[in-house]
Design a protein around this motif. Structure first.
Motif, PDB file in Angstrom:
ATOM      1  N   ASP A   1      10.884  12.869   5.836  1.00 43.35           N
ATOM      2  CA  ASP A   1      10.274  13.699   6.876  1.00 43.35           C
ATOM      3  C   ASP A   1       8.863  14.099   6.460  1.00 43.35           C
ATOM      4  N   ASP A   2       7.982  13.109   6.301  1.00 42.26           N
ATOM      5  CA  ASP A   2       6.590  13.366   5.945  1.00 42.26           C
ATOM      6  C   ASP A   2       5.755  12.203   6.442  1.00 42.26           C
ATOM      7  N   ASP A   3       4.475  12.175   6.063  1.00 46.57           N
ATOM      8  CA  ASP A   3       3.621  11.097   6.560  1.00 46.57           C
ATOM      9  C   ASP A   3       4.027   9.742   5.978  1.00 46.57           C
ATOM     10  N   PHE A   4       4.633   9.722   4.788  1.00 44.50           N
ATOM     11  CA  PHE A   4       5.163   8.482   4.225  1.00 44.50           C
ATOM     12  C   PHE A   4       6.260   7.934   5.140  1.00 44.50           C
ATOM     13  N   GLY A   5       7.182   8.818   5.545  1.00 39.84           N
ATOM     14  CA  GLY A   5       8.277   8.400   6.409  1.00 39.84           C
ATOM     15  C   GLY A   5       7.792   7.916   7.762  1.00 39.84           C
ATOM     16  N   GLU A   6       6.797   8.603   8.326  1.00 36.93           N
ATOM     17  CA  GLU A   6       6.270   8.199   9.632  1.00 36.93           C
ATOM     18  C   GLU A   6       5.683   6.793   9.565  1.00 36.93           C
ATOM     19  N   LEU A   7       4.867   6.525   8.530  1.00 38.20           N
ATOM     20  CA  LEU A   7       4.265   5.198   8.418  1.00 38.20           C
ATOM     21  C   LEU A   7       5.323   4.152   8.082  1.00 38.20           C
TER      22      LEU A   7
ATOM     23  N   GLY B   1       4.032  14.063  -9.438  1.00 38.10           N
ATOM     24  CA  GLY B   1       5.105  15.042  -9.476  1.00 38.10           C
ATOM     25  C   GLY B   1       4.991  16.112  -8.417  1.00 38.10           C
ATOM     26  N   ARG B   2       4.166  15.864  -7.409  1.00 34.70           N
ATOM     27  CA  ARG B   2       4.039  16.812  -6.298  1.00 34.70           C
ATOM     28  C   ARG B   2       3.524  16.082  -5.072  1.00 34.70           C
ATOM     29  N   THR B   3       3.313  16.814  -3.995  1.00 27.56           N
ATOM     30  CA  THR B   3       2.963  16.189  -2.721  1.00 27.56           C
ATOM     31  C   THR B   3       1.657  15.404  -2.797  1.00 27.56           C
ATOM     32  N   VAL B   4       1.696  14.207  -2.224  1.00 32.67           N
ATOM     33  CA  VAL B   4       0.495  13.391  -2.040  1.00 32.67           C
ATOM     34  C   VAL B   4       0.410  13.051  -0.559  1.00 32.67           C
ATOM     35  N   LYS B   5      -0.762  13.263   0.039  1.00 31.77           N
ATOM     36  CA  LYS B   5      -0.977  12.950   1.444  1.00 31.77           C
ATOM     37  C   LYS B   5      -1.647  11.575   1.566  1.00 31.77           C
ATOM     38  N   LEU B   6      -1.285  10.850   2.613  1.00 29.61           N
ATOM     39  CA  LEU B   6      -1.916   9.570   2.873  1.00 29.61           C
ATOM     40  C   LEU B   6      -3.277   9.791   3.529  1.00 29.61           C
TER      41      LEU B   6
ATOM     42  N   LEU C   1      -6.385   7.933   5.549  1.00 34.28           N
ATOM     43  CA  LEU C   1      -6.763   6.761   6.348  1.00 34.28           C
ATOM     44  C   LEU C   1      -5.641   5.725   6.389  1.00 34.28           C
ATOM     45  N   MET C   2      -4.403   6.206   6.368  1.00 30.80           N
ATOM     46  CA  MET C   2      -3.226   5.339   6.422  1.00 30.80           C
ATOM     47  C   MET C   2      -2.289   5.916   7.485  1.00 30.80           C
ATOM     48  N   THR C   3      -2.581   5.596   8.748  1.00 26.30           N
ATOM     49  CA  THR C   3      -1.822   6.169   9.862  1.00 26.30           C
ATOM     50  C   THR C   3      -1.394   5.084  10.842  1.00 26.30           C
TER      51      THR C   3
ATOM     52  N   GLY D   1       0.811  -1.211   0.000  1.00 30.59           N
ATOM     53  CA  GLY D   1       0.000   0.000   0.000  1.00 30.59           C
ATOM     54  C   GLY D   1       0.847   1.264   0.000  1.00 30.59           C
ATOM     55  N   LEU D   2       1.942   1.247   0.790  1.00 30.42           N
ATOM     56  CA  LEU D   2       2.785   2.441   0.858  1.00 30.42           C
ATOM     57  C   LEU D   2       3.585   2.624  -0.433  1.00 30.42           C
ATOM     58  N   LEU D   3       4.016   1.518  -1.036  1.00 24.84           N
ATOM     59  CA  LEU D   3       4.749   1.623  -2.303  1.00 24.84           C
ATOM     60  C   LEU D   3       3.831   2.073  -3.440  1.00 24.84           C
ATOM     61  N   ILE D   4       2.573   1.639  -3.404  1.00 27.19           N
ATOM     62  CA  ILE D   4       1.601   2.113  -4.393  1.00 27.19           C
ATOM     63  C   ILE D   4       1.398   3.620  -4.228  1.00 27.19           C
ATOM     64  N   ALA D   5       1.272   4.071  -2.978  1.00 25.04           N
ATOM     65  CA  ALA D   5       1.125   5.508  -2.727  1.00 25.04           C
ATOM     66  C   ALA D   5       2.331   6.274  -3.251  1.00 25.04           C
TER      67      ALA D   5
END
Length: 394
Positions: free
Chosen positions: A361-367, A328-333, A335-337, A316-320
């Motif tokens: 240093d973003d929500d991807f990194g935190e998850l 080519g720009r920021t994508v937020k996760l 319901l993925m926390t 799921g995280l690799l698909i995101a």
């Protein structure tokens, strides 16, 4: 007649060598039945015995004979030295073949990210003398299979299956013959589910057999070669021929947000239960038309926030991350926390594949840090109801 005795002995010796390859750390001496030849003639019996005794004289095996009046009967063959046995048989040890095949596979993929897991899996099988997804430890064949898998990632969407086989392997039938191994490599490289079928993987790569429609709900339209317009705003969603994605144009005001959704059930729930926003179904790992569509929507609505909703696991995280690259720009996760994983997830071993992403240093990194840790829990997105990402972000 003579050959049958020698061949019976050779079969027994090969069986012993294969047992040694499968059990490289065996603590007990390995033995096999001597396998007397079916040829009852004196010549056949003599050549069988001479072949086994020759291996014993070479120091490779010890022959175990019977007791009493059977003390001249060779009953079993015990391994003494597997290297000497391989030399006696004119064979190459599985470890040597495996090392050569691993080197060839690594050379073929030239350090591309995601292929090391498949190489490690194959190496484990090859080192034991076994095949990996019907791929034996033959260096040139391993090189060809891994090169084909890597090459497929560079093939543009719309390439015919046989043409892709020619382009990546030089034969129109190569992918058909070695599809099991090629797809095993791609499952790991693309973090696809273990049960992803070959035809699903070909479709993910955009190989023509022919692809599924792109499903979405968004204020866009598409136009075919005849000038017929197809709206992306049908209720609850629209299905568009992937050939038309390149013609995507906005049709109406910008949506409040764009959300890409990994799984079919959740995509339907998002379209049917949440009345606003643009929604795109990724088909699992997004094939080229979906990535093209995401990139186009991110371009025409540069200020519209982008979200991705998928499974909370490595795939799921690799698909995101693939969606983020396409946009080519920021994508937020969405319901993925970590909190939702703790509440709904099942314990799993640390997902080491995500370690490189954990430095972000973003929500991807935190998850990613959570999923790569000993606390890892995962769950599929269907465990949650659809939600408006603008509301859940507050």
């Amino acid at each position: 007649m003579t050959a049958s005795g020698a061949e019976a002995a050779r079969r027994a010796l090969l069986k012993l060598l294969e047992a040694a390859e499968r059990n490289p750390t065996a603590t007990r001496a390995l033995t096999v039945r001597a396998g007397a030849p079916k040829d009852p003639s004196p010549v056949g019996q003599r050549t069988w015995r001479e072949r086994l005794e020759g291996a014993e004289r070479a120091g490779a095996v010890a022959l175990v004979r019977g007791n009493g009046n059977r003390r001249e009967v060779i009953e079993r063959v015990r391994l003494i030295d597997a290297d000497l046995l391989a030399r006696d048989l004119g064979s190459i040890r599985a470890g040597t073949r495996a090392a050569d095949s691993v080197a060839a596979a690594r050379d073929a993929v030239a350090g591309r990210e995601g292929f090391e897991a498949a190489i490690d899996d194959a190496a484990d099988k090859w080192a034991k003398g076994a095949e990996w997804y019907r791929l034996p430890a033959e260096p040139e064949l391993a090189r060809g299979v891994f090169a084909a898998a890597a090459g497929l990632l560079d093939i543009a969407f719309g390439t015919h299956f046989r043409s892709a086989s020619v382009q990546t392997a030089g034969s129109s039938k190569f992918l058909q013959r070695h599809g099991a191994a090629v797809c095993a490599i791609l499952r790991r490289a693309l973090a696809l589910p273990d049960d992803a079928r070959q035809d699903e993987i070909w479709e993910t790569l955009g190989l023509v057999r022919f692809g599924h429609p792109v499903c979405l709900r968004a204020p866009v339209r598409f136009v075919d070669a005849a000038g017929t317009a197809v709206s992306g705003l049908a209720a609850p969603w629209s299905a568009v021929n992937p050939d038309l994605v390149a013609s995507c144009e906005p049709s109406g005001d910008a949506p409040e947000f764009i959300v890409t959704v990994e799984n079919w059930t959740s995509f339907n729930a998002q379209c049917r239960e949440i009345g606003r926003g643009a929604v795109v179904y990724t088909h699992g790992f997004p094939p080229p038309p979906v990535r093209m569509l995401v990139g186009r929507m991110a371009e025409v609505w540069p200020r519209t926030p982008l979200y991705h909703w998928g499974d909370v696991d490595a795939g799921g995280l690799l698909i995101a991350d693939s969606i983020r690259e396409a946009a080519g720009r920021t994508v937020k996760l969405h319901l993925m926390t970590v909190e939702l994983a703790e509440r709904h997830g099942a314990p799993r071993k640390p997902l080491a594949r995500l370690t490189p992403m954990a430095a972000r240093d973003d929500d991807f990194g935190e998850l990613a840090r959570y999923l790569a840790s000993d606390s890892c829990r995962t769950f599929e997105q269907e465990a949650l109801r659809a939600a408006d990402p603008l509301e859940t972000a507050q």
